[in-house]
Design an enzyme around this catalytic site. Structure first.
Site, mmCIF file in Angstrom:
data_model
loop_
_atom_site.group_PDB
_atom_site.id
_atom_site.type_symbol
_atom_site.label_atom_id
_atom_site.label_comp_id
_atom_site.label_asym_id
_atom_site.label_seq_id
_atom_site.Cartn_x
_atom_site.Cartn_y
_atom_site.Cartn_z
ATOM 1 N N ALA A 1 0.792 -1.239 0.000
ATOM 2 C CA ALA A 1 0.000 0.000 0.000
ATOM 3 C C ALA A 1 0.823 1.287 0.000
ATOM 4 O O ALA A 1 0.270 2.363 -0.248
ATOM 5 C CB ALA A 1 -0.909 0.001 1.226
ATOM 6 N N TYR B 1 4.993 -12.498 -15.455
ATOM 7 C CA TYR B 1 4.034 -11.488 -14.978
ATOM 8 C C TYR B 1 2.640 -11.750 -15.558
ATOM 9 O O TYR B 1 1.638 -11.721 -14.839
ATOM 10 C CB TYR B 1 4.555 -10.108 -15.389
ATOM 11 C CG TYR B 1 3.768 -8.936 -14.864
ATOM 12 C CD1 TYR B 1 3.910 -8.507 -13.542
ATOM 13 C CD2 TYR B 1 2.892 -8.231 -15.685
ATOM 14 C CE1 TYR B 1 3.199 -7.409 -13.074
ATOM 15 C CE2 TYR B 1 2.179 -7.149 -15.230
ATOM 16 C CZ TYR B 1 2.334 -6.737 -13.919
ATOM 17 O OH TYR B 1 1.624 -5.654 -13.457
ATOM 18 N N VAL C 1 4.265 -10.425 1.759
ATOM 19 C CA VAL C 1 3.047 -11.249 1.631
ATOM 20 C C VAL C 1 3.240 -12.464 0.734
ATOM 21 O O VAL C 1 2.347 -13.313 0.647
ATOM 22 C CB VAL C 1 1.825 -10.405 1.159
ATOM 23 C CG1 VAL C 1 1.330 -9.498 2.279
ATOM 24 C CG2 VAL C 1 2.123 -9.613 -0.100
HETATM 25 P P1 NAP Z 1 4.889 -0.040 -7.559
HETATM 26 O O1 NAP Z 1 4.802 1.441 -7.484
HETATM 27 O O2 NAP Z 1 6.178 -0.691 -7.922
HETATM 28 O O3 NAP Z 1 4.339 -0.629 -6.192
HETATM 29 C C1 NAP Z 1 4.382 -2.007 -5.926
HETATM 30 C C2 NAP Z 1 3.993 -2.211 -4.484
HETATM 31 O O4 NAP Z 1 4.011 -3.616 -4.209
HETATM 32 C C3 NAP Z 1 4.969 -1.538 -3.532
HETATM 33 O O5 NAP Z 1 4.215 -0.808 -2.577
HETATM 34 C C4 NAP Z 1 5.678 -2.704 -2.856
HETATM 35 O O6 NAP Z 1 5.953 -2.471 -1.493
HETATM 36 C C5 NAP Z 1 4.639 -3.792 -2.963
HETATM 37 N N1 NAP Z 1 5.240 -5.115 -2.844
HETATM 38 C C6 NAP Z 1 6.050 -5.743 -3.722
HETATM 39 N N2 NAP Z 1 6.413 -6.952 -3.248
HETATM 40 C C7 NAP Z 1 5.800 -7.089 -2.055
HETATM 41 C C8 NAP Z 1 5.745 -8.118 -1.083
HETATM 42 N N3 NAP Z 1 6.415 -9.277 -1.259
HETATM 43 N N4 NAP Z 1 5.003 -7.924 0.042
HETATM 44 C C9 NAP Z 1 4.326 -6.776 0.226
HETATM 45 N N5 NAP Z 1 4.321 -5.760 -0.657
HETATM 46 C C10 NAP Z 1 5.052 -5.924 -1.785
HETATM 47 O O7 NAP Z 1 3.853 -0.609 -8.633
HETATM 48 P P2 NAP Z 1 2.350 -0.236 -8.987
HETATM 49 O O8 NAP Z 1 2.325 0.164 -10.397
HETATM 50 O O9 NAP Z 1 1.748 0.642 -7.952
HETATM 51 O O10 NAP Z 1 1.690 -1.693 -8.907
HETATM 52 C C11 NAP Z 1 0.623 -2.033 -8.021
HETATM 53 C C12 NAP Z 1 -0.119 -3.223 -8.603
HETATM 54 O O11 NAP Z 1 -0.699 -2.849 -9.852
HETATM 55 C C13 NAP Z 1 0.785 -4.420 -8.915
HETATM 56 O O12 NAP Z 1 0.108 -5.625 -8.631
HETATM 57 C C14 NAP Z 1 1.013 -4.301 -10.405
HETATM 58 O O13 NAP Z 1 1.332 -5.520 -10.987
HETATM 59 C C15 NAP Z 1 -0.335 -3.772 -10.844
HETATM 60 N N6 NAP Z 1 -0.343 -3.130 -12.159
HETATM 61 C C16 NAP Z 1 0.350 -1.987 -12.390
HETATM 62 C C17 NAP Z 1 0.298 -1.406 -13.649
HETATM 63 C C18 NAP Z 1 1.021 -0.131 -13.985
HETATM 64 O O14 NAP Z 1 0.968 0.278 -15.172
HETATM 65 N N7 NAP Z 1 1.659 0.527 -13.061
HETATM 66 C C19 NAP Z 1 -0.454 -2.003 -14.654
HETATM 67 C C20 NAP Z 1 -1.149 -3.171 -14.375
HETATM 68 C C21 NAP Z 1 -1.100 -3.725 -13.118
HETATM 69 P P3 NAP Z 1 7.439 -2.134 -0.915
HETATM 70 O O15 NAP Z 1 7.911 -0.928 -1.699
HETATM 71 O O16 NAP Z 1 7.175 -1.859 0.519
HETATM 72 O O17 NAP Z 1 8.280 -3.354 -1.170
#
Ligand code: NAP
Length: 244
Positions: free
Chosen positions: A8, A151, A59
């Site tokens: 989050a 992914y 997680v």
């Molecule tokens: P982001 O800015 O890189 O954030 C990813 C988040 O996931 C970070 O807060 C990170 O926390 C957390 N995380 C990663 N590994 C973890 C673990 N093992 N346990 C707990 N937390 C973990 O990426 P985002 O774009 O916001 O992505 C959020 C979601 O949206 C993801 O599922 C991603 O696949 C999905 N998504 C994103 C996009 C896009 O274009 N950005 C598109 C489609 C789907 P820490 O920093 O504390 O490690």
């Protein structure tokens, strides 16, 4: 009511947390590494007049997810009513070059974590006969993407998991839905080269990159009582990229 958002502290998870706090939910903020960002989000959310606390847990490790749920319950004295499976990572490379550890890291974080957390959440939701499970998939889980076998598989898995939870728990007042974001402006996409971004932009009918808040508004709907008759669905929030 209490919402737990995994991953989050940053990006889409942060926007979801703020949106759900605006909606009046108390929020449990999970992070793995971003402690400072998690603390600052907690302070921002608390200023909105709802309860917020941070919980460090990787997680993708079942024991850590279980401890997090126990700690959340002890801290809020309440069960999780809304679970948002948002934590996610990428380890992009072509299939021929993909190491098993790249495959496993992505499946463990993006898919297995959603299984662990959903299983932990439904126990109490089933007793309460109410719950909302919202999992963040991706358009590449629908259409695939070169360089993202791990992914895409994890995000397609989220959709299958969501549909099965929806079928198992519909009679208990629990809905499970997925959101498939397209190209959203976060740290995850910030690392892409400008020419890659240009190419992606051409495939978006709306003609721009999405904002994390636009994903959060869809989560807000699925988290609310307004969506009671919608379950097992995947909503693309992608500026028209996929239209499946
Ligand atoms: P982001 O800015 O890189 O954030 C990813 C988040 O996931 C970070 O807060 C990170 O926390 C957390 N995380 C990663 N590994 C973890 C673990 N093992 N346990 C707990 N937390 C973990 O990426 P985002 O774009 O916001 O992505 C959020 C979601 O949206 C993801 O599922 C991603 O696949 C999905 N998504 C994103 C996009 C896009 O274009 N950005 C598109 C489609 C789907 P820490 O920093 O504390 O490690």
């Amino acid at each position: 009511m209490l919402a737990l958002i995994t991953g989050a502290a940053k990006g889409i998870g942060r926007a979801i947390t703020l949106q759900l706090a605006h909606d009046g939910f108390d929020v449990a903020i999970n992070y793995a590494h971003s402690e400072e960002a998690a603390k600052s989000l907690r302070d921002e959310v608390t200023a909105l007049g709802v309860k917020a606390e941070i919980f460090r847990a990787d997680v993708s490790v079942q024991e850590e997810a279980a401890k997090m749920f126990a700690d959340v319950k002890a801290s809020f004295g309440e069960n999780v009513s809304v679970l948002v499976n948002n934590a996610g990572i990428t380890r992009d490379t072509l299939l021929m070059r993909m190491k098993a550890e790249d495959w496993l890291a992505v499946i463990n974080t993006n898919l297995n974590a959603a299984f662990y957390c959903s299983q932990l959440a439904v126990k109490d939701m089933a007793k309460a006969r109410y719950g909302r499970i919202i999992s963040i998939s991706s358009v590449v889980g629908l259409v695939g993407n070169a360089g993202q076998c791990n992914y895409s598989a994890s995000k397609a898995g989220i959709i299958g998991l969501t549909k099965s939870i929806a079928r198992e728990y519909a009679a208990r007042g629990i809905t499970a839905n997925a959101i498939a974001p397209g190209f959203i402006d976060t740290g995850m996409t910030g690392i892409l080269k400008p020419e890659v971004k240009e190419g992606i932009l051409k495939s978006i009918p709306v003609g721009r990159i999405g904002e994390p808040e636009e994903v959060a508004r869809a989560v807000s709907f699925f988290a609310s009582e307004k969506s009671a008759y919608i379950t097992g669905q995947t909503l693309a929030v992608d500026g028209g990229m996929t239209m499946i």
